[in-house]
Design a protein around this motif. Structure first.
Motif, PDB file in Angstrom:
ATOM      1  N   MET A  34     -11.061  -8.809   1.993  1.00 54.82           N
ATOM      2  CA  MET A  34      -9.723  -9.293   2.303  1.00 54.82           C
ATOM      3  C   MET A  34      -8.787  -8.878   1.180  1.00 54.82           C
ATOM      4  O   MET A  34      -9.200  -8.786   0.017  1.00 54.82           O
ATOM      5  CB  MET A  34      -9.715 -10.801   2.504  1.00 54.82           C
ATOM      6  N   ALA A  35      -7.545  -8.625   1.563  1.00 54.37           N
ATOM      7  CA  ALA A  35      -6.615  -8.068   0.588  1.00 54.37           C
ATOM      8  C   ALA A  35      -5.200  -8.557   0.854  1.00 54.37           C
ATOM      9  O   ALA A  35      -4.892  -9.089   1.922  1.00 54.37           O
ATOM     10  CB  ALA A  35      -6.651  -6.541   0.652  1.00 54.37           C
ATOM     11  N   TRP A  36      -4.362  -8.353  -0.139  1.00 55.34           N
ATOM     12  CA  TRP A  36      -2.930  -8.590  -0.027  1.00 55.34           C
ATOM     13  C   TRP A  36      -2.199  -7.284  -0.277  1.00 55.34           C
ATOM     14  O   TRP A  36      -2.523  -6.555  -1.223  1.00 55.34           O
ATOM     15  CB  TRP A  36      -2.469  -9.641  -1.034  1.00 55.34           C
ATOM     16  N   PHE A  37      -1.220  -7.029   0.561  1.00 59.36           N
ATOM     17  CA  PHE A  37      -0.292  -5.916   0.399  1.00 59.36           C
ATOM     18  C   PHE A  37       1.118  -6.496   0.418  1.00 59.36           C
ATOM     19  O   PHE A  37       1.331  -7.628   0.829  1.00 59.36           O
ATOM     20  CB  PHE A  37      -0.447  -4.916   1.550  1.00 59.36           C
ATOM     21  N   ARG A  38       2.073  -5.706  -0.013  1.00 57.16           N
ATOM     22  CA  ARG A  38       3.463  -6.126   0.078  1.00 57.16           C
ATOM     23  C   ARG A  38       4.337  -4.947   0.459  1.00 57.16           C
ATOM     24  O   ARG A  38       3.973  -3.790   0.230  1.00 57.16           O
ATOM     25  CB  ARG A  38       3.938  -6.758  -1.233  1.00 57.16           C
ATOM     26  N   GLN A  39       5.489  -5.279   1.028  1.00 57.18           N
ATOM     27  CA  GLN A  39       6.369  -4.222   1.531  1.00 57.18           C
ATOM     28  C   GLN A  39       7.817  -4.619   1.309  1.00 57.18           C
ATOM     29  O   GLN A  39       8.218  -5.757   1.578  1.00 57.18           O
ATOM     30  CB  GLN A  39       6.116  -4.007   3.030  1.00 57.18           C
ATOM     31  N   GLY A  42      12.381  -0.198   3.694  1.00 59.13           N
ATOM     32  CA  GLY A  42      12.433   1.253   3.540  1.00 59.13           C
ATOM     33  C   GLY A  42      11.213   1.853   2.881  1.00 59.13           C
ATOM     34  O   GLY A  42      11.158   3.076   2.698  1.00 59.13           O
ATOM     35  N   ASN A  43      10.247   1.016   2.531  1.00 54.13           N
ATOM     36  CA  ASN A  43       9.042   1.503   1.867  1.00 54.13           C
ATOM     37  C   ASN A  43       7.785   1.128   2.642  1.00 54.13           C
ATOM     38  O   ASN A  43       7.809   0.214   3.470  1.00 54.13           O
ATOM     39  CB  ASN A  43       8.953   0.929   0.450  1.00 54.13           C
ATOM     40  N   GLY A  44       6.704   1.823   2.361  1.00 58.99           N
ATOM     41  CA  GLY A  44       5.435   1.489   2.978  1.00 58.99           C
ATOM     42  C   GLY A  44       4.792   0.298   2.301  1.00 58.99           C
ATOM     43  O   GLY A  44       5.281  -0.204   1.285  1.00 58.99           O
ATOM     44  N   ARG A  45       3.713  -0.158   2.886  1.00 61.70           N
ATOM     45  CA  ARG A  45       3.001  -1.297   2.316  1.00 61.70           C
ATOM     46  C   ARG A  45       2.251  -0.878   1.067  1.00 61.70           C
ATOM     47  O   ARG A  45       1.557   0.131   1.052  1.00 61.70           O
ATOM     48  CB  ARG A  45       2.062  -1.910   3.350  1.00 61.70           C
ATOM     49  N   GLU A  46       2.387  -1.698   0.037  1.00 61.89           N
ATOM     50  CA  GLU A  46       1.810  -1.418  -1.272  1.00 61.89           C
ATOM     51  C   GLU A  46       0.655  -2.374  -1.536  1.00 61.89           C
ATOM     52  O   GLU A  46       0.790  -3.588  -1.334  1.00 61.89           O
ATOM     53  CB  GLU A  46       2.899  -1.599  -2.334  1.00 61.89           C
ATOM     54  N   PHE A  47      -0.460  -1.834  -1.995  1.00 60.25           N
ATOM     55  CA  PHE A  47      -1.622  -2.647  -2.327  1.00 60.25           C
ATOM     56  C   PHE A  47      -1.299  -3.580  -3.487  1.00 60.25           C
ATOM     57  O   PHE A  47      -0.662  -3.177  -4.458  1.00 60.25           O
ATOM     58  CB  PHE A  47      -2.796  -1.745  -2.685  1.00 60.25           C
ATOM     59  N   VAL A  48      -1.765  -4.830  -3.371  1.00 61.35           N
ATOM     60  CA  VAL A  48      -1.581  -5.804  -4.442  1.00 61.35           C
ATOM     61  C   VAL A  48      -2.927  -6.228  -5.031  1.00 61.35           C
ATOM     62  O   VAL A  48      -3.148  -6.139  -6.237  1.00 61.35           O
ATOM     63  CB  VAL A  48      -0.822  -7.056  -3.937  1.00 61.35           C
TER      64      VAL A  48
END
Length: 127
Positions: A34-39, A42-48
């Motif tokens: 399981m993971a968290w990403f953020r967006q 105007g940008n793609g989803r970024e790994f957190v």
């Protein structure tokens, strides 16, 4: 199918902390990571951050390393993200993701690695 529901977003002052929660339901036996990403707009989803469901191994993006903690609760099938010392650049929609086990940590950082996603929760950090 695995369903993910995030909670805990909101507005926070810079320097403060936030805690996000993600509850998994459905075919949770399929989930190994399981993971968290953020967006941001105007940008793609970024790994957190990511966590291995059984071993508990964690993986963090440089942007939150030292400030973030990802954790899990197997009993409630939930994953949590806490970020301390928040910065305005942490402002984003945060998404929970779930997927299979991965061979390398690099694979954990790819959005395409995860078949299941939550709807996202907004976090706004003001200076």
């Amino acid at each position: 199918q695995v369903r993910l529901e995030e909670s805990g977003g909101g507005s926070v002052q810079a320097g403060g902390s936030l805690s996000l929660s993600c509850a998994a339901s459905g075919r949770t036996f399929e989930v190994r990571t399981m993971a968290w990403f953020r967006q941001t707009p105007g940008n793609g989803r970024e790994f957190v951050a990511a966590i291995n469901w059984h071993g508990g191994r964690t993986n963090y993006a440089d942007s939150v390393n030292g400030r973030g903690t990802i954790s899990k609760d197997a009993a409630t099938k939930s994953v949590y993200l806490q970020i301390n010392n928040l910065k305005p650049e942490d402002t984003a929609v945060y998404y929970c993701a779930a997927g299979p086990p991965f061979v390398t940590k690099v694979h954990e950082t790819f959005t395409r690695s995860y078949p299941y996603w939550g709807q996202g929760t907004q976090v706004t950090v003001s200076s």
